[in-house]
Enzyme design. Structure first.
Site, PDB file in Angstrom:
ATOM      1  N   GLU A   8      35.506 -17.977  22.820  1.00 54.86           N
ATOM      2  CA  GLU A   8      35.695 -18.733  21.566  1.00 54.86           C
ATOM      3  C   GLU A   8      37.257 -18.396  21.388  1.00 54.86           C
ATOM      4  OE1 GLU A   8      33.635 -17.663  17.954  1.00 54.86           O
ATOM      5  OE2 GLU A   8      31.904 -17.366  19.142  1.00 54.86           O
ATOM      6  N   ASP A  95      30.667 -15.777  21.207  1.00 56.13           N
ATOM      7  CA  ASP A  95      30.163 -14.429  20.523  1.00 56.13           C
ATOM      8  C   ASP A  95      28.692 -14.148  20.252  1.00 56.13           C
ATOM      9  OD1 ASP A  95      33.099 -13.434  20.269  1.00 56.13           O
ATOM     10  OD2 ASP A  95      33.215 -14.373  18.150  1.00 56.13           O
ATOM     11  N   GLU A  99      27.056 -17.693  14.743  1.00 55.31           N
ATOM     12  CA  GLU A  99      28.026 -18.957  14.834  1.00 55.31           C
ATOM     13  C   GLU A  99      28.416 -18.938  16.417  1.00 55.31           C
ATOM     14  OE1 GLU A  99      29.505 -20.575  12.600  1.00 55.31           O
ATOM     15  OE2 GLU A  99      28.289 -19.822  11.140  1.00 55.31           O
ATOM     16  N   ARG A 325      31.449  -8.106  13.519  1.00 53.45           N
ATOM     17  CA  ARG A 325      30.479  -8.702  12.796  1.00 53.45           C
ATOM     18  C   ARG A 325      29.046  -8.142  13.057  1.00 53.45           C
ATOM     19  NH1 ARG A 325      34.337 -12.575  13.824  1.00 53.45           N
ATOM     20  NH2 ARG A 325      35.803 -13.090  12.053  1.00 53.45           N
ATOM     21  N   HIS A 370      23.889  -6.327  17.911  1.00 56.35           N
ATOM     22  CA  HIS A 370      22.840  -5.199  18.098  1.00 56.35           C
ATOM     23  C   HIS A 370      23.335  -3.764  18.087  1.00 56.35           C
ATOM     24  CE1 HIS A 370      20.204  -8.399  18.541  1.00 56.35           C
ATOM     25  NE2 HIS A 370      20.756  -9.140  19.558  1.00 56.35           N
TER      26      HIS A 370
END
Length: 935
Positions: A8, A95, A99, A325, A370
């Site tokens: 990304e 990622d 998203e 995130r 995770h």
């Protein structure tokens, strides 16, 4: 064989390329490559004219979205297609959240690869993690793609259908959103509670006791008054928000009664009625997830959520921490091994539990990543070994300490409570002969355990987990004497406003939104003007009251906390494949059942809305606050002549930085007595021939020279603020002419630098270059001579009553808030920066040699925001400070959101008119099969 790897962020490319080596070409998508059209001009021609075209979602056929490639992304897509032609394999390494999964699908669908395709994920950018990911590829997870797409379409339907209602009935430029509207409602509801709040006063005793010489190590100890005459003494929790007692059967003490009681106890002997000792145990905090990291960075460093995420993004991309995130508080076995090894190395085996600690997550359906946020690698680097500096070092150290602490032993100690009793003497007046009980509470820590590494901060600045209060070793029947008994008055306080940290916690506790969205949500409600900052507190603007009132009256379901949380749960079910995308969207749009009203029905059956009623908030006595096109204003008696000879109420503008709970009826009447915009003609300037008027503006009264109608465009009239000793009613033409001569050139200093006398926001002062000196009175602006000015500058700079200051170590420009020069000085507690009004110590990672003007301004702004200024004269300066600081931080949040969430940035930029291949449910199924076949 050549493998094209697409990530990304371009910031990841170099490090990942170095880990993969020859045979791999790494490039980035630079965030999202496609999104729904942003406006009518971006809707493809074949869809224009269709009833759903403006939405970019075909609500008539399965809610299929129309995706367009952003114009600025086209060159990157062209580049990726060219690289793909030369590759034998494609690896999508975006990622690991929803998203990222969606970006991987869009890349696959847009590039249309004819070579095998693999999807890999990793939660840290280290050689081991990248190698492990390449060795364990998988297919694109279409359930995650569906979940992201469903969320995006829901937000589009919500925003595009509800926002126009706000434009028509409240104000243009506003917006509504699935989470932003709920967040705004929370902030408004808290302010409503503060506005309805009525303070109550109560008194108690500040008591200190003397246990005697035999207890020298803890001879003096504090205690609090608990009961008088068998009745519990009323404290803050005894009162309701309306100022009344919740229970009448309490002792509500006033000043006279407490003063008498203190006199009646001062010479009495107190007996220990009981000692309650019990073990104290505190377990470690769980490792960081996104929201707890944001909250703790706010409490410890004053970081906003966006700033925290921006710094965390840089740490992740630099290979220092794992993916930032995440809802998870789980640590991998690798992380557990690294943590335990470092705990043993740095603190010793006695701090290491027998087995690794595991934590149960409280977040429902946690799945975005995770693993918790932790230092990257199989062996953690200490903060000193990272080579990091500034914000990055501070945040890394926070994450590192929290991770180690999570794998350390419990803190242990003893909690002790001592009850003291006595009988009040005749000097106690009405309470003479009454039994009195006080309680002393203490805590000692015998083994610090995890607290040796890390202590969490508290939002309310209360007692921390590592704080101790040692009490003397007393037994039942022992006696002590009162060392000091001081009557103490208190007032109940309204509910605290939300800060960024507490609002994030509230949203998470209510299961609203997701950790990856909170920073952008808080940025949005500030950028839209719904909320502004006062210090660290989030204050709703009056426009937010109007918006929330409309939403509550006409779209109650859309701002219902339970409904919003349930919808979040449904989206999680889609991501797990337990709920169908189309069914969710159909239910939200059209509704289901007689009691269930969908968005479509709400919009179609919208009743007539009283726009004036939405914008009016009554204060009493015929005075009201109204939200107008140019901001809030108060309106009320007396009536004044208006247009066409019709009398109209007086109006007065409400200052932008005045919180709603401070706009009382009395304050409103004060604003009406001196309405902003009021003006009085003073006469003609004897030299220029121009008319002079005195006006009352948003920042106080001022005189202004009126320019002729044929004045050049862009020419600004001369203005000057009135002195504090002047009033609009008493000022004359001579005073106005004199004021307009400011700033006045007094002369030059011995070095030839010009000295001017100026009237600033915080009073009169001299200015020479960047060096400012306060004057004692406003009259000196006109009377001070060059000789006197030189004498002032010949003296070392002084600050108030603190005496002569040490010579500055470094000059750092001018503070934008106080408009005074900033210097670095050496103080009693180390180096600090000051503008003469506010002092801010340098942080441990700040270096005087490399300290910049911007960083000095930031330190001063943070210091002002941490607490109220005690001196009355600085109250107005405080307001100005918080307003400007909030504006600066808001701008910073905008930038941070763009840098830290590249995948969302792409969604916000202008898209090209041409569209990509339209995506359907069938196409997605085919994609999954195709991707599996190619890999």
């Amino acid at each position: 064989m050549t493998t094209l790897v697409i990530v990304e962020s371009p910031n990841k490319v170099r490090s990942i390329q170095s880990y993969l080596g020859d045979g791999y070409v790494v490039d980035s998508s630079v965030g999202h490559i496609r999104d729904l059209p942003k406006g009518a001009d971006q809707v493809p021609a074949k869809y224009k004219g269709l009833p759903w075209a403006r939405l970019g979602v075909d609500i008539e056929n399965g809610f299929d979205p129309v995706y367009v490639v952003a114009a600025e992304k086209k060159p990157q897509i062209t580049k990726l297609k060219k690289l793909l032609k030369e590759a034998d394999e494609l690896v999508l390494a975006t990622d690991e959240d929803r998203e990222g999964e969606a970006i991987a699908w869009h890349l696959f669908d847009e590039l249309k690869p004819k070579v095998p395709v693999k999807r890999i994920v990793f939660n840290e950018i280290t050689k081991e993690a990248i190698t492990r990911a390449v060795e364990n590829p998988r297919d694109i997870d279409m359930d995650l793609v569906d979940a992201q797409e469903t969320r995006r379409i829901l937000d589009r339907l919500y925003g595009y259908e509800v926002s126009p209602v706000l434009w028509k009935k409240v104000m243009s430029g506003l917006s509504a959103g699935r989470v932003q509207s709920v967040a705004t409602r929370l902030v408004v509801e808290r302010e409503r509670e503060r506005m309805a709040f009525r303070s109550a006063s109560y008194w108690d005793l500040d008591a200190t006791f003397d246990a005697g010489e035999q207890h020298e190590d803890a001879r003096l100890f504090p205690a609090r008054l608990v009961t008088v005459g068998g009745k519990r003494v009323a404290n803050g929790s005894a009162f309701a928000d309306d100022g009344t007692l919740k229970n009448a059967d309490v002792a509500h003490l006033d000043e006279a009664r407490v003063t008498a009681l203190a006199a009646g106890l001062r010479d009495e002997t107190f007996t220990v009625a009981g000692v309650d000792a019990k073990p104290y145990t505190r377990k470690p905090y769980a490792p960081f997830r996104t929201t707890t990291m944001q909250q703790e960075a706010s409490r410890k460093f004053g970081f906003g959520a966006a700033r925290t995420m921006q710094v965390a993004q840089r740490l992740y991309e630099g290979g220092h921490i794992t993916y930032m995130r995440t809802d998870s508080i789980t640590l991998s076995q690798t992380a557990l091994n690294a943590s335990r090894a470092q705990v043993k190395e740095l603190y010793g085996a006695e701090y290491l539990p027998d087995k690794p600690r595991t934590y149960a997550g409280k977040v429902k359906n946690a799945q975005e990543a995770h693993e918790a946020i932790r230092p990257a690698g199989e062996r953690f680097k200490t903060p000193q070994a990272t080579g990091l500096r500034g914000d990055e070092l501070r945040l890394y150290e926070l994450i590192w300490k929290r991770t180690l602490a999570s794998q350390m032993k419990d803190a242990r100690g003893e909690q002790v409570s001592i009850r003291l009793t006595a009988t009040a003497s005749d000097a106690a007046g009405a309470d003479a002969g009454a039994p009195v009980e006080l309680t002393a509470s203490g805590r000692t820590i015998t083994f610090h355990g995890f607290l040796k590494a890390y202590v969490e901060s508290r939002e309310d600045n209360g007692q921390g987990d590592d704080q101790q209060t040692k009490l003397p070793a007393l037994a039942q029947g022992d006696t002590v004497t009162a060392h000091e008994l001081t009557p103490a008055g208190h007032e109940t306080k309204p509910p605290a406003r939300y800060t960024e940290a507490s609002l994030i916690k509230e949203l998470e506790d209510r299961e609203i939104g997701r950790p990856s969205t909170y920073a952008s949500i808080i940025g949005t409600i500030q950028n839209r003007g719904y909320v502004f900052k006062k210090g660290t507190a989030l204050v709703p603007a009056w426009i937010a009251f109007s918006v929330v009132r409309l939403m509550e009256q006409h779209f109650p379901r859309l701002v219902d906390y339970s409904f919003t949380a349930e919808l979040e749960d449904v989206l999680d079910q889609v991501s797990h494949g337990r709920e169908e995308r189309q069914r969710v969207l159909e239910g939200f749009w059209a509704g289901s059942g007689e009691k269930d009203t969908g968005l479509k029905r709400l919009i179609e059956n919208l009743p007539d809305i009283d726009a004036r009623g939405l914008a009016t908030f009554e204060l009493g006595d015929g005075v009201a606050v109204r939200v107008g096109r140019y901001g809030p204003y108060v309106e009320g008696p007396p009536m004044v002549p208006g247009k066409d000879g019709v009398d109209v109420p007086t109006r007065g503008n409400v200052p932008e930085d005045l919180p709603p709970d401070e706009l009382t009826l009395e304050k409103a009447k004060e604003l009406l007595a001196n309405p902003a915009g009021a003006e009085k003609m003073l006469g003609t300037h004897p030299e220029t021939g121009l008319d002079l008027v005195v006006k009352n503006g948003r920042f106080g009264p001022y005189v202004q020279e009126l320019l002729p109608e044929d004045a050049p465009k862009g020419e600004k009239p001369r203005t000057a603020s009135l002195f504090r000793t002047m009033s609009m009613d008493a000022i004359g033409i001579d005073d106005a002419v004199r004021l307009l001569t400011l700033p006045r050139v007094v002369g030059t200093d011995v070095d030839g630098t010009e000295i001017t006398a100026q009237n600033g926001r915080y009073g009169p002062y001299l200015k020479k270059g960047t060096d400012s000196r306060s004057l004692e009175s406003e009259d000196q602006l006109f009377t001070l001579t060059e000789e006197q000015a030189r004498a002032i500058y010949a003296q070392p700079k002084t600050y108030g009553r603190r005496g002569t200051a040490k010579p500055p170590l470094k000059e750092l420009g001018v503070d934008p808030v106080s408009e005074r020069p900033i210097v670095a000085k050496d103080g009693r507690f180390g180096v600090y920066v000051t503008d003469g009004e506010t002092n801010a110590s340098l942080r441990k990672d700040d270096d005087l040699e490399t300290l910049t003007e911007e960083r000095a301004q930031e330190l001063l702004a943070e210091r002002r925001a941490r607490g109220p200024v005690k001196k009355t004269a600085k109250k107005s300066a405080k307001k100005a400070t918080t307003k400007k600081t909030a504006a600066k931080k808001t701008a910073t949040k905008k930038t941070a959101a763009k840098k830290t969430a590249a995948k969302k940035t792409a969604a916000k930029k202008t898209a090209a008119k041409k569209t990509t291949v339209k995506k359907t449910t069938t196409a997605k199924t085919a994609t999954k099969s195709s991707a599996a076949k190619k890999s």
